[in-house]
Write a protein that holds these residues in place. Structure first.
Motif, PDB file in Angstrom:
ATOM      1  N   ILE A   1       7.314   4.617  -0.117  1.00 50.16           N
ATOM      2  CA  ILE A   1       7.842   4.311  -1.580  1.00 50.16           C
ATOM      3  C   ILE A   1       6.628   3.282  -2.127  1.00 50.16           C
ATOM      4  CG2 ILE A   1       9.214   2.215  -1.442  1.00 50.16           C
ATOM      5  CD1 ILE A   1      11.087   3.645  -3.411  1.00 50.16           C
ATOM      6  N   SER A   2       6.072   2.526  -1.257  1.00 50.80           N
ATOM      7  CA  SER A   2       5.039   1.567  -1.824  1.00 50.80           C
ATOM      8  C   SER A   2       3.772   2.504  -2.204  1.00 50.80           C
ATOM      9  CB  SER A   2       4.678   0.590  -0.479  1.00 50.80           C
ATOM     10  OG  SER A   2       5.831  -0.202  -0.154  1.00 50.80           O
ATOM     11  N   GLN A   3       3.412   3.176  -1.508  1.00 49.39           N
ATOM     12  CA  GLN A   3       2.256   4.053  -1.826  1.00 49.39           C
ATOM     13  C   GLN A   3       2.517   4.938  -3.128  1.00 49.39           C
ATOM     14  OE1 GLN A   3      -1.064   3.920  -0.702  1.00 49.39           O
ATOM     15  NE2 GLN A   3      -1.333   5.026  -2.698  1.00 49.39           N
ATOM     16  N   GLU A   4       3.788   5.472  -3.377  1.00 49.68           N
ATOM     17  CA  GLU A   4       4.215   6.207  -4.341  1.00 49.68           C
ATOM     18  C   GLU A   4       4.185   5.305  -5.566  1.00 49.68           C
ATOM     19  OE1 GLU A   4       7.866   7.868  -3.372  1.00 49.68           O
ATOM     20  OE2 GLU A   4       6.897   9.433  -2.095  1.00 49.68           O
ATOM     21  N   ALA A   5       4.670   3.990  -5.562  1.00 46.41           N
ATOM     22  CA  ALA A   5       4.804   3.019  -6.418  1.00 46.41           C
ATOM     23  C   ALA A   5       3.214   2.710  -7.149  1.00 46.41           C
ATOM     24  CB  ALA A   5       5.337   1.747  -6.077  1.00 46.41           C
ATOM     25  N   ALA A   6       2.545   2.528  -6.048  1.00 46.47           N
ATOM     26  CA  ALA A   6       0.967   2.077  -6.341  1.00 46.47           C
ATOM     27  C   ALA A   6       0.402   3.262  -7.165  1.00 46.47           C
ATOM     28  CB  ALA A   6       0.363   1.841  -4.936  1.00 46.47           C
ATOM     29  N   ASP A   7       0.594   4.566  -6.752  1.00 51.13           N
ATOM     30  CA  ASP A   7       0.062   5.782  -7.411  1.00 51.13           C
ATOM     31  C   ASP A   7       0.477   5.873  -9.020  1.00 51.13           C
ATOM     32  OD1 ASP A   7      -1.136   6.413  -5.262  1.00 51.13           O
ATOM     33  OD2 ASP A   7       0.200   7.903  -4.437  1.00 51.13           O
ATOM     34  N   ARG A   8       1.802   5.282  -9.250  1.00 52.15           N
ATOM     35  CA  ARG A   8       2.226   5.306 -10.609  1.00 52.15           C
ATOM     36  C   ARG A   8       1.908   3.918 -11.354  1.00 52.15           C
ATOM     37  NH1 ARG A   8       8.363   8.204 -10.468  1.00 52.15           N
ATOM     38  NH2 ARG A   8       8.091   9.658  -8.946  1.00 52.15           N
ATOM     39  N   GLY A   9       0.991   3.169 -10.808  1.00 56.06           N
ATOM     40  CA  GLY A   9       0.798   1.881 -11.627  1.00 56.06           C
ATOM     41  C   GLY A   9       1.982   0.898 -11.352  1.00 56.06           C
ATOM     42  N   LEU A  10       2.997   0.862 -10.606  1.00 58.23           N
ATOM     43  CA  LEU A  10       3.932  -0.018 -10.268  1.00 58.23           C
ATOM     44  C   LEU A  10       3.664  -0.840  -9.145  1.00 58.23           C
ATOM     45  CD1 LEU A  10       6.823   2.612 -10.698  1.00 58.23           C
ATOM     46  CD2 LEU A  10       5.916   1.098 -12.321  1.00 58.23           C
ATOM     47  N   ASP A  11       4.334  -2.003  -9.020  1.00 56.37           N
ATOM     48  CA  ASP A  11       3.985  -2.986  -8.145  1.00 56.37           C
ATOM     49  C   ASP A  11       4.931  -2.632  -6.751  1.00 56.37           C
ATOM     50  OD1 ASP A  11       5.254  -5.344  -6.290  1.00 56.37           O
ATOM     51  OD2 ASP A  11       4.000  -6.606  -7.762  1.00 56.37           O
ATOM     52  N   PRO A  12       4.201  -2.351  -5.578  1.00 55.23           N
ATOM     53  CA  PRO A  12       4.827  -1.822  -4.589  1.00 55.23           C
ATOM     54  C   PRO A  12       6.040  -2.714  -3.960  1.00 55.23           C
ATOM     55  CG  PRO A  12       2.533  -1.510  -4.156  1.00 55.23           C
ATOM     56  CD  PRO A  12       2.819  -2.346  -5.546  1.00 55.23           C
ATOM     57  N   ALA A  13       5.864  -3.774  -3.888  1.00 59.87           N
ATOM     58  CA  ALA A  13       6.856  -4.777  -3.526  1.00 59.87           C
ATOM     59  C   ALA A  13       8.139  -4.815  -4.195  1.00 59.87           C
ATOM     60  CB  ALA A  13       6.453  -6.265  -3.268  1.00 59.87           C
ATOM     61  N   ARG A  14       7.669  -4.723  -5.455  1.00 54.58           N
ATOM     62  CA  ARG A  14       9.215  -4.732  -6.486  1.00 54.58           C
ATOM     63  C   ARG A  14       9.751  -3.320  -6.318  1.00 54.58           C
ATOM     64  NH1 ARG A  14       7.888  -6.618 -12.522  1.00 54.58           N
ATOM     65  NH2 ARG A  14      10.298  -7.171 -12.513  1.00 54.58           N
ATOM     66  N   ALA A  15       8.916  -2.202  -6.063  1.00 57.30           N
ATOM     67  CA  ALA A  15       9.567  -0.937  -5.856  1.00 57.30           C
ATOM     68  C   ALA A  15      10.466  -0.897  -4.663  1.00 57.30           C
ATOM     69  CB  ALA A  15       8.788   0.130  -5.726  1.00 57.30           C
ATOM     70  N   GLN A  16       9.940  -1.495  -3.468  1.00 60.12           N
ATOM     71  CA  GLN A  16      10.972  -1.468  -2.333  1.00 60.12           C
ATOM     72  C   GLN A  16      12.062  -2.236  -2.609  1.00 60.12           C
ATOM     73  OE1 GLN A  16      10.474  -0.595   0.792  1.00 60.12           O
ATOM     74  NE2 GLN A  16       8.660   0.212   0.986  1.00 60.12           N
TER      75      GLN A  16
END
Length: 252
Positions: free
Chosen positions: A117-132
């Motif tokens: 999910i961290s990589q998927e978040a980064a790919d979408r321009g989202l903060d990986p830590a917040r996505a987790q």
């Protein structure tokens, strides 16, 4: 008082109106209606963009809840809600949490999601830590029954939550004297443009707002279940049926 009037009084509630407020244009009326759940739940004026807070109190609330400490922080706060908000995290997280609870091997799937999910978040321009953080929180909310008061199926988007928060933020910014009315109305108009294509009517908008509130709580609280969901669901119910509601007066 006749029987009809007595029954009407029992099942109705008055919405707060600011006496002497300037008349709203149709565009302003619709923009304020986006924030009507907050207004109904918090007894805020339905007809004016204010919380009726003094500037010092409004500034304190902005600093504590929005990390807005002065005029230089205003554009960033608006930009987050209008261009990213929590809807991006929800769109990433919610389908994966649904997969977990529909799977016979949910724990393994959950581990797989967290690894990616961290990589998927980064790919979408989202903060990986917040996505987790929101993945863990939303999964936890589902596990303890925190979705039971929410629509089934859940909405595809919680842009209603972000749009309503533009109105709520604008109330505080205006009370604090950090924006001009024109700036606030422009932001609220942008929020209307975001929200209208996402839902077929006010009920879908209102229920999606409540899901957004629950999602936000799940990612920001030690307890992933929002204790105020009943109050917000009640506010949505009132807006859908009580005389004087802007949602009854305005077509979505």
């Amino acid at each position: 008082m006749g029987l009809f009037d007595k029954l009407k009084a029992m099942f109705s509630s008055d919405f707060t109106m600011l006496e002497g407020a300037p008349a709203l244009t149709p565009e302003q009326d619709r923009a304020l209606a986006l924030g009507a759940v907050y207004a109904a739940a918090g007894h805020l004026p339905m007809n004016a963009p204010t919380m009726e807070a003094d500037p010092a109190t409004a500034q304190q609330l902005l600093a504590g809840a929005w990390d807005v400490h002065g005029p230089d922080d205003v554009d960033g706060a608006y930009a987050f809600l209008l261009h990213q908000g929590h809807r991006g995290y929800y769109a990433l997280v919610s389908p994966r949490v649904d997969e977990v609870f529909a799977s016979r091997n949910g724990r393994a799937l959950q581990r797989e999601h967290q690894a990616r999910i961290s990589q998927e978040a980064a790919d979408r321009g989202l903060d990986p830590a917040r996505a987790q953080q929101w993945y863990v929180g939303w999964t936890g909310a589902a596990a303890v029954g925190g979705h039971s008061a929410l629509p089934d199926p859940l909405p595809a988007s919680i842009v209603a939550w972000d749009a309503a928060r533009v109105v709520h933020l604008s109330r505080l910014l205006l009370d604090a004297g950090l924006v001009t009315p024109d700036r606030a109305w422009d932001a609220m108009g942008e929020a209307v443009g975001l929200a209208r294509p996402a839902y077929r009517g006010w009920e879908e908008f209102g229920r999606a707002f409540v899901v957004g509130r629950a999602f936000w709580t799940a990612g920001t609280s030690r307890n992933p279940v929002d204790g105020d969901i009943a109050a917000f669901n009640g506010a949505v119910d009132d807006l859908l049926k009580v005389e004087g509601s802007p949602w009854l007066r305005l077509a979505y």
